[in-house]
Design a protein around this motif. Structure first.
Motif, PDB file in Angstrom:
ATOM      1  N   LEU A  23     -10.715 -19.208  -1.103  1.00 27.43           N
ATOM      2  CA  LEU A  23     -10.513 -19.158  -2.668  1.00 27.43           C
ATOM      3  C   LEU A  23      -9.089 -19.382  -3.059  1.00 27.43           C
ATOM      4  O   LEU A  23      -8.880 -19.400  -4.270  1.00 27.43           O
ATOM      5  N   ARG A  24      -8.155 -19.958  -2.059  1.00 25.84           N
ATOM      6  CA  ARG A  24      -6.982 -20.422  -2.679  1.00 25.84           C
ATOM      7  C   ARG A  24      -6.733 -21.281  -3.521  1.00 25.84           C
ATOM      8  O   ARG A  24      -5.930 -21.377  -4.471  1.00 25.84           O
ATOM      9  N   GLY A  25      -7.845 -22.173  -3.684  1.00 26.43           N
ATOM     10  CA  GLY A  25      -7.691 -23.493  -4.611  1.00 26.43           C
ATOM     11  C   GLY A  25      -7.924 -22.985  -6.311  1.00 26.43           C
ATOM     12  O   GLY A  25      -7.150 -23.420  -7.217  1.00 26.43           O
ATOM     13  N   GLY A  26      -8.286 -21.629  -6.444  1.00 30.21           N
ATOM     14  CA  GLY A  26      -8.050 -20.982  -7.767  1.00 30.21           C
ATOM     15  C   GLY A  26      -6.641 -20.397  -8.030  1.00 30.21           C
ATOM     16  O   GLY A  26      -6.855 -19.709  -9.158  1.00 30.21           O
ATOM     17  N   GLY A  27      -5.698 -20.382  -7.167  1.00 30.16           N
ATOM     18  CA  GLY A  27      -4.640 -19.812  -7.366  1.00 30.16           C
ATOM     19  C   GLY A  27      -4.355 -18.784  -6.603  1.00 30.16           C
ATOM     20  O   GLY A  27      -5.336 -17.736  -6.007  1.00 30.16           O
ATOM     21  N   ARG A  28      -2.936 -18.602  -6.046  1.00 25.12           N
ATOM     22  CA  ARG A  28      -2.646 -18.037  -4.867  1.00 25.12           C
ATOM     23  C   ARG A  28      -3.007 -16.211  -5.325  1.00 25.12           C
ATOM     24  O   ARG A  28      -3.641 -15.376  -4.450  1.00 25.12           O
ATOM     25  N   GLN A  29      -2.523 -15.915  -6.443  1.00 23.08           N
ATOM     26  CA  GLN A  29      -2.798 -14.478  -6.807  1.00 23.08           C
ATOM     27  C   GLN A  29      -4.014 -13.929  -7.058  1.00 23.08           C
ATOM     28  O   GLN A  29      -4.682 -13.035  -6.276  1.00 23.08           O
ATOM     29  N   LEU A  30      -4.793 -14.767  -7.457  1.00 21.93           N
ATOM     30  CA  LEU A  30      -6.388 -14.480  -7.479  1.00 21.93           C
ATOM     31  C   LEU A  30      -7.029 -14.551  -6.403  1.00 21.93           C
ATOM     32  O   LEU A  30      -7.898 -13.667  -5.882  1.00 21.93           O
ATOM     33  N   ALA A  31      -6.653 -15.565  -5.300  1.00 18.70           N
ATOM     34  CA  ALA A  31      -7.139 -15.613  -4.161  1.00 18.70           C
ATOM     35  C   ALA A  31      -6.647 -14.460  -3.493  1.00 18.70           C
ATOM     36  O   ALA A  31      -7.777 -13.626  -2.457  1.00 18.70           O
ATOM     37  N   MET A  32      -5.614 -13.665  -3.500  1.00 17.80           N
ATOM     38  CA  MET A  32      -5.064 -12.604  -2.818  1.00 17.80           C
ATOM     39  C   MET A  32      -5.947 -11.530  -3.349  1.00 17.80           C
ATOM     40  O   MET A  32      -6.568 -10.736  -2.353  1.00 17.80           O
ATOM     41  N   HIS A  33      -6.195 -11.185  -4.487  1.00 19.39           N
ATOM     42  CA  HIS A  33      -6.895 -10.061  -5.026  1.00 19.39           C
ATOM     43  C   HIS A  33      -8.173 -10.123  -4.624  1.00 19.39           C
ATOM     44  O   HIS A  33      -8.956  -8.977  -4.348  1.00 19.39           O
ATOM     45  N   LEU A  34      -8.989 -11.317  -4.677  1.00 23.01           N
ATOM     46  CA  LEU A  34     -10.384 -11.353  -4.686  1.00 23.01           C
ATOM     47  C   LEU A  34     -10.775 -11.214  -3.118  1.00 23.01           C
ATOM     48  O   LEU A  34     -11.613 -10.733  -2.499  1.00 23.01           O
ATOM     49  N   SER A  35      -9.653 -11.611  -2.145  1.00 19.59           N
ATOM     50  CA  SER A  35     -10.071 -11.670  -0.668  1.00 19.59           C
ATOM     51  C   SER A  35     -10.009 -10.248  -0.288  1.00 19.59           C
ATOM     52  O   SER A  35     -10.578  -9.821   0.447  1.00 19.59           O
ATOM     53  N   VAL A  36      -8.838  -9.574  -0.867  1.00 20.10           N
ATOM     54  CA  VAL A  36      -8.793  -8.006  -0.660  1.00 20.10           C
ATOM     55  C   VAL A  36      -9.959  -7.267  -0.969  1.00 20.10           C
ATOM     56  O   VAL A  36     -10.594  -6.537  -0.270  1.00 20.10           O
ATOM     57  N   LEU A  37     -10.480  -7.537  -2.306  1.00 14.33           N
ATOM     58  CA  LEU A  37     -11.726  -6.840  -2.905  1.00 14.33           C
ATOM     59  C   LEU A  37     -12.767  -7.115  -2.113  1.00 14.33           C
ATOM     60  O   LEU A  37     -13.580  -6.420  -1.585  1.00 14.33           O
ATOM     61  N   LEU A  38     -13.179  -8.473  -1.882  1.00 16.32           N
ATOM     62  CA  LEU A  38     -14.301  -8.833  -1.024  1.00 16.32           C
ATOM     63  C   LEU A  38     -14.514  -8.343   0.259  1.00 16.32           C
ATOM     64  O   LEU A  38     -15.327  -7.764   0.632  1.00 16.32           O
ATOM     65  N   SER A  39     -13.332  -8.223   1.227  1.00 13.43           N
ATOM     66  CA  SER A  39     -13.173  -7.704   2.437  1.00 13.43           C
ATOM     67  C   SER A  39     -13.191  -6.166   2.362  1.00 13.43           C
ATOM     68  O   SER A  39     -13.739  -5.900   3.326  1.00 13.43           O
ATOM     69  N   ALA A  40     -12.871  -5.506   1.528  1.00 11.29           N
ATOM     70  CA  ALA A  40     -13.019  -4.157   1.245  1.00 11.29           C
ATOM     71  C   ALA A  40     -14.521  -3.838   1.066  1.00 11.29           C
ATOM     72  O   ALA A  40     -14.974  -2.756   1.622  1.00 11.29           O
ATOM     73  N   VAL A  41     -15.070  -4.472   0.296  1.00 14.58           N
ATOM     74  CA  VAL A  41     -16.417  -4.360  -0.189  1.00 14.58           C
ATOM     75  C   VAL A  41     -17.333  -4.671   1.366  1.00 14.58           C
ATOM     76  O   VAL A  41     -18.344  -3.859   1.586  1.00 14.58           O
ATOM     77  N   MET A  42     -16.868  -5.585   2.121  1.00 10.89           N
ATOM     78  CA  MET A  42     -17.573  -5.801   3.389  1.00 10.89           C
ATOM     79  C   MET A  42     -17.354  -4.671   4.084  1.00 10.89           C
ATOM     80  O   MET A  42     -18.282  -4.119   4.931  1.00 10.89           O
ATOM     81  N   PHE A  43     -16.278  -3.871   4.341  1.00  9.43           N
ATOM     82  CA  PHE A  43     -15.648  -2.967   5.039  1.00  9.43           C
ATOM     83  C   PHE A  43     -16.778  -1.769   4.709  1.00  9.43           C
ATOM     84  O   PHE A  43     -17.256  -1.179   5.594  1.00  9.43           O
ATOM     85  N   ALA A  44     -16.807  -1.537   3.281  1.00 13.43           N
ATOM     86  CA  ALA A  44     -17.516  -0.272   2.977  1.00 13.43           C
ATOM     87  C   ALA A  44     -18.914  -0.629   3.253  1.00 13.43           C
ATOM     88  O   ALA A  44     -19.467   0.282   3.533  1.00 13.43           O
ATOM     89  N   VAL A  45     -19.632  -1.760   3.187  1.00 12.49           N
ATOM     90  CA  VAL A  45     -21.052  -2.138   3.368  1.00 12.49           C
ATOM     91  C   VAL A  45     -21.460  -1.834   4.779  1.00 12.49           C
ATOM     92  O   VAL A  45     -22.457  -1.485   5.209  1.00 12.49           O
ATOM     93  N   ALA A  46     -20.314  -2.115   5.652  1.00 14.09           N
ATOM     94  CA  ALA A  46     -20.554  -2.208   6.912  1.00 14.09           C
ATOM     95  C   ALA A  46     -20.717  -0.389   7.445  1.00 14.09           C
ATOM     96  O   ALA A  46     -21.379  -0.465   8.534  1.00 14.09           O
ATOM     97  N   HIS A  47     -20.434   0.175   6.687  1.00  7.47           N
ATOM     98  CA  HIS A  47     -20.489   1.900   6.942  1.00  7.47           C
ATOM     99  C   HIS A  47     -21.691   2.487   6.077  1.00  7.47           C
ATOM    100  O   HIS A  47     -21.467   3.693   5.596  1.00  7.47           O
ATOM    101  N   LEU A  48     -22.776   1.670   5.828  1.00  7.94           N
ATOM    102  CA  LEU A  48     -23.925   2.319   5.087  1.00  7.94           C
ATOM    103  C   LEU A  48     -24.539   3.520   5.542  1.00  7.94           C
ATOM    104  O   LEU A  48     -25.272   4.119   4.919  1.00  7.94           O
ATOM    105  N   GLY A  49     -24.339   3.596   6.895  1.00 10.78           N
ATOM    106  CA  GLY A  49     -24.819   4.682   7.461  1.00 10.78           C
ATOM    107  C   GLY A  49     -24.326   6.026   6.947  1.00 10.78           C
ATOM    108  O   GLY A  49     -24.814   6.936   7.123  1.00 10.78           O
ATOM    109  N   GLN A  50     -23.213   5.781   6.118  1.00 10.43           N
ATOM    110  CA  GLN A  50     -22.338   7.012   5.755  1.00 10.43           C
ATOM    111  C   GLN A  50     -22.456   6.879   4.053  1.00 10.43           C
ATOM    112  O   GLN A  50     -21.338   6.815   3.582  1.00 10.43           O
TER     113      GLN A  50
END
Length: 96
Positions: A23-50
């Protein structure tokens, strides 16, 4: 200890890093926030058993992602992930 180590290696090192690079091509700040958000969503979805805890785990994933970036390493997110998991286990044990 194992979930804290392996989940942080996967979600905060591999996933967050790969997302940031992609995502870095879209700007460093945007890439930082989107990568944190998307990895957090992945983390939450990985725990769908709860399922009831998914929104909470999304917030935990966001916090750990930003801590990863702020600290520049994985030691702090791993430690806090371990402490979080330990607190959950103690509370579950006390509840019965």
């Amino acid at each position: 200890v194992q979930p804290a180590i392996f989940e942080e290696l996967f979600f905060r090192y591999l996933a967050l890093g790969a997302l940031y690079d992609a995502l870095r091509g879209g700007g460093r700040q945007l890439a930082m926030h989107l990568s944190v958000l998307l990895s957090a969503v992945m983390f939450a979805v990985a725990h769908l058993g709860q399922l009831v805890f998914v929104p909470y785990l999304l917030l935990v994933g966001l916090a750990l992602g930003y801590l990863r970036l702020a600290s520049g390493g994985l030691a702090l997110p791993m430690l806090l992930h371990f402490l979080h998991n330990s607190a959950v286990l103690v509370l579950m044990r006390l509840a019965g």
